[in-house]
Design a protein around this motif. Structure first.
Motif, PDB file in Angstrom:
ATOM      1  N   THR A  77      10.451  20.554 -79.702  1.00 50.97           N
ATOM      2  CA  THR A  77      11.254  19.528 -79.059  1.00 50.97           C
ATOM      3  C   THR A  77      12.136  20.192 -78.013  1.00 50.97           C
ATOM      4  O   THR A  77      12.760  21.213 -78.280  1.00 50.97           O
ATOM      5  N   VAL A  78      12.186  19.626 -76.819  1.00 49.84           N
ATOM      6  CA  VAL A  78      12.980  20.197 -75.731  1.00 49.84           C
ATOM      7  C   VAL A  78      14.108  19.234 -75.384  1.00 49.84           C
ATOM      8  O   VAL A  78      13.866  18.057 -75.121  1.00 49.84           O
ATOM      9  N   ARG A  79      15.310  19.754 -75.409  1.00 45.10           N
ATOM     10  CA  ARG A  79      16.490  18.937 -75.115  1.00 45.10           C
ATOM     11  C   ARG A  79      17.147  19.457 -73.837  1.00 45.10           C
ATOM     12  O   ARG A  79      17.551  20.622 -73.770  1.00 45.10           O
ATOM     13  N   THR A  80      17.236  18.617 -72.818  1.00 47.21           N
ATOM     14  CA  THR A  80      17.931  18.995 -71.599  1.00 47.21           C
ATOM     15  C   THR A  80      19.431  18.870 -71.845  1.00 47.21           C
ATOM     16  O   THR A  80      19.926  17.790 -72.168  1.00 47.21           O
ATOM     17  N   LEU A  81      20.146  19.982 -71.689  1.00 45.65           N
ATOM     18  CA  LEU A  81      21.576  20.007 -72.000  1.00 45.65           C
ATOM     19  C   LEU A  81      22.425  19.653 -70.791  1.00 45.65           C
ATOM     20  O   LEU A  81      23.416  18.925 -70.917  1.00 45.65           O
ATOM     21  N   ALA A  82      22.079  20.202 -69.640  1.00 44.06           N
ATOM     22  CA  ALA A  82      22.886  19.967 -68.441  1.00 44.06           C
ATOM     23  C   ALA A  82      22.056  20.243 -67.202  1.00 44.06           C
ATOM     24  O   ALA A  82      21.164  21.101 -67.217  1.00 44.06           O
ATOM     25  N   VAL A  83      22.347  19.497 -66.146  1.00 44.34           N
ATOM     26  CA  VAL A  83      21.706  19.706 -64.850  1.00 44.34           C
ATOM     27  C   VAL A  83      22.800  19.667 -63.783  1.00 44.34           C
ATOM     28  O   VAL A  83      23.607  18.736 -63.749  1.00 44.34           O
ATOM     29  N   THR A  84      22.833  20.688 -62.945  1.00 47.77           N
ATOM     30  CA  THR A  84      23.777  20.735 -61.833  1.00 47.77           C
ATOM     31  C   THR A  84      22.980  20.782 -60.542  1.00 47.77           C
ATOM     32  O   THR A  84      22.221  21.726 -60.315  1.00 47.77           O
ATOM     33  N   ALA A  85      23.125  19.754 -59.721  1.00 48.80           N
ATOM     34  CA  ALA A  85      22.311  19.648 -58.503  1.00 48.80           C
ATOM     35  C   ALA A  85      22.611  20.759 -57.512  1.00 48.80           C
ATOM     36  O   ALA A  85      21.693  21.311 -56.892  1.00 48.80           O
ATOM     37  N   GLU A  86      23.874  21.099 -57.352  1.00 49.72           N
ATOM     38  CA  GLU A  86      24.257  22.151 -56.416  1.00 49.72           C
ATOM     39  C   GLU A  86      25.369  22.992 -57.023  1.00 49.72           C
ATOM     40  O   GLU A  86      26.432  22.470 -57.360  1.00 49.72           O
ATOM     41  N   ALA A  87      25.110  24.277 -57.173  1.00 52.56           N
ATOM     42  CA  ALA A  87      26.085  25.197 -57.754  1.00 52.56           C
ATOM     43  C   ALA A  87      26.084  26.500 -56.974  1.00 52.56           C
ATOM     44  O   ALA A  87      25.086  26.855 -56.327  1.00 52.56           O
ATOM     45  N   GLU A  88      27.188  27.207 -57.045  1.00 53.44           N
ATOM     46  CA  GLU A  88      27.299  28.505 -56.389  1.00 53.44           C
ATOM     47  C   GLU A  88      26.598  29.541 -57.266  1.00 53.44           C
ATOM     48  O   GLU A  88      26.936  29.706 -58.429  1.00 53.44           O
ATOM     49  N   GLY A 102      18.156  16.572 -54.694  1.00 53.73           N
ATOM     50  CA  GLY A 102      17.602  15.349 -54.137  1.00 53.73           C
ATOM     51  C   GLY A 102      16.222  15.013 -54.632  1.00 53.73           C
ATOM     52  O   GLY A 102      15.628  14.021 -54.205  1.00 53.73           O
ATOM     53  N   THR A 103      15.671  15.847 -55.530  1.00 59.13           N
ATOM     54  CA  THR A 103      14.365  15.591 -56.146  1.00 59.13           C
ATOM     55  C   THR A 103      14.567  15.376 -57.647  1.00 59.13           C
ATOM     56  O   THR A 103      15.659  15.607 -58.170  1.00 59.13           O
ATOM     57  N   PRO A 104      13.524  14.973 -58.384  1.00 60.69           N
ATOM     58  CA  PRO A 104      13.664  14.807 -59.831  1.00 60.69           C
ATOM     59  C   PRO A 104      14.064  16.095 -60.558  1.00 60.69           C
ATOM     60  O   PRO A 104      14.522  16.028 -61.703  1.00 60.69           O
ATOM     61  N   ILE A 105      13.889  17.252 -59.913  1.00 63.37           N
ATOM     62  CA  ILE A 105      14.295  18.506 -60.544  1.00 63.37           C
ATOM     63  C   ILE A 105      15.794  18.493 -60.825  1.00 63.37           C
ATOM     64  O   ILE A 105      16.264  19.105 -61.790  1.00 63.37           O
ATOM     65  N   ALA A 106      16.560  17.773 -60.009  1.00 61.93           N
ATOM     66  CA  ALA A 106      18.007  17.693 -60.183  1.00 61.93           C
ATOM     67  C   ALA A 106      18.419  16.530 -61.075  1.00 61.93           C
ATOM     68  O   ALA A 106      19.611  16.288 -61.264  1.00 61.93           O
ATOM     69  N   ASP A 107      17.431  15.804 -61.640  1.00 63.51           N
ATOM     70  CA  ASP A 107      17.720  14.710 -62.563  1.00 63.51           C
ATOM     71  C   ASP A 107      17.713  15.204 -63.998  1.00 63.51           C
ATOM     72  O   ASP A 107      17.151  16.263 -64.306  1.00 63.51           O
ATOM     73  N   GLN A 108      18.287  14.427 -64.896  1.00 62.52           N
ATOM     74  CA  GLN A 108      18.287  14.791 -66.309  1.00 62.52           C
ATOM     75  C   GLN A 108      16.861  14.898 -66.838  1.00 62.52           C
ATOM     76  O   GLN A 108      16.525  15.822 -67.566  1.00 62.52           O
ATOM     77  N   GLU A 109      16.029  13.933 -66.471  1.00 65.52           N
ATOM     78  CA  GLU A 109      14.619  13.953 -66.864  1.00 65.52           C
ATOM     79  C   GLU A 109      13.792  14.295 -65.636  1.00 65.52           C
ATOM     80  O   GLU A 109      13.760  13.541 -64.661  1.00 65.52           O
TER      81      GLU A 109
END
Length: 240
Positions: free
Chosen positions: A97-108, A153-160
């Motif tokens: 089971t894979v749980r996405t914990l956090a997604v940050t679209a733009e980070a340093e 701006g793509t689904p890669i930066a979305d939670q799912e």
């Protein structure tokens, strides 16, 4: 009789099959009686086996022989299983089971990540953090860094991220990963990793840094993966 001698006897009994995976070892009281030693000596003998990864302690029940049924993290080219409860791909191929914990679209990014991805000063990264669980037990923690110019701006930066995971989205964007490099280090866990993976202090982890490259050799993703070493076997093919 020393603690080392007690551990040696029990270790031999485990290896011979006298005590099988899941079997309960003699209690401290039983060892004290059998060997004529003090409680601390018996306790130390048992703790030596735990330190070697041969046993686990179940509070209130005793010390048991550890059953090692490794998850095979296969890097030989087999397809990962994406039939998990989220759209994130299980990169081990073990159906965890894979749980996405956090997604940050733009980070340093750190300087190391910036250099590894070949980013110019001021360029950002998209960061994905996820946890892989075997039943309810965390076994793998992963953090991936991708150029924000590609991922934001793509689904890669979305939670799912969608069917097929991050690599499918990169392929759709014209940045298909075709080559991977992994650096593997065995080490002791940090306090944070002990908490994230719910492992006993002193349990080693495997730290894997994986770099994904496109056809032209450009790095497109850096993943830092920390695995509970007691749960995994890493598989690689070497040679053509």
């Amino acid at each position: 009789m020393t603690a080392a001698s007690i551990a040696k006897d029990l270790r031999a009994a485990i290896r011979s099959g006298t005590y099988k995976p899941g079997d309960r070892l003699p209690s401290e009281a039983a060892l004290m009686s059998n060997y004529g030693v003090a409680r601390m000596t018996a306790r130390h003998g048992l703790s030596m086996l735990k330190d070697e990864g041969l046993t686990v302690t179940r509070h209130g029940s005793g010390v048991f022989v550890r059953a090692f049924e490794p998850i095979v993290r296969d890097s030989t080219g087999g397809q990962a299983d994406d039939s998990t409860v989220t759209a994130e791909v299980d990169e081990t191929g073990a159906g965890l089971t894979v749980r996405t914990l956090a997604v940050t679209a733009e980070a340093e990014p750190s300087e190391k990540i910036r250099a590894s991805l070949g980013l110019a000063e001021g360029e950002k990264v998209t960061v994905r953090e996820r946890l892989h669980l075997r039943e309810r037990k965390p076994v793998l923690f992963a953090t991936s860094y991708l150029p924000a110019s590609i991922a934001a701006g793509t689904p890669i930066a979305d939670q799912e991220v969608g069917p097929g995971g991050t690599h499918a989205r990169l392929t759709e964007a014209g940045h298909a990963p075709v080559k991977f490099r992994e650096d593997v280090v065995g080490r002791m866990p940090t306090i944070e990793e002990i908490e994230e993976l719910r492992i006993e202090p002193g349990t080693p982890v495997l730290s894997v840094t994986r770099t994904a490259f496109t056809e032209d050799g450009s790095p497109v993703e850096i993943s830092h993966v920390v695995l509970d070493a007691g749960e995994f076997m890493l598989r690689y093919d070497i040679g053509s």
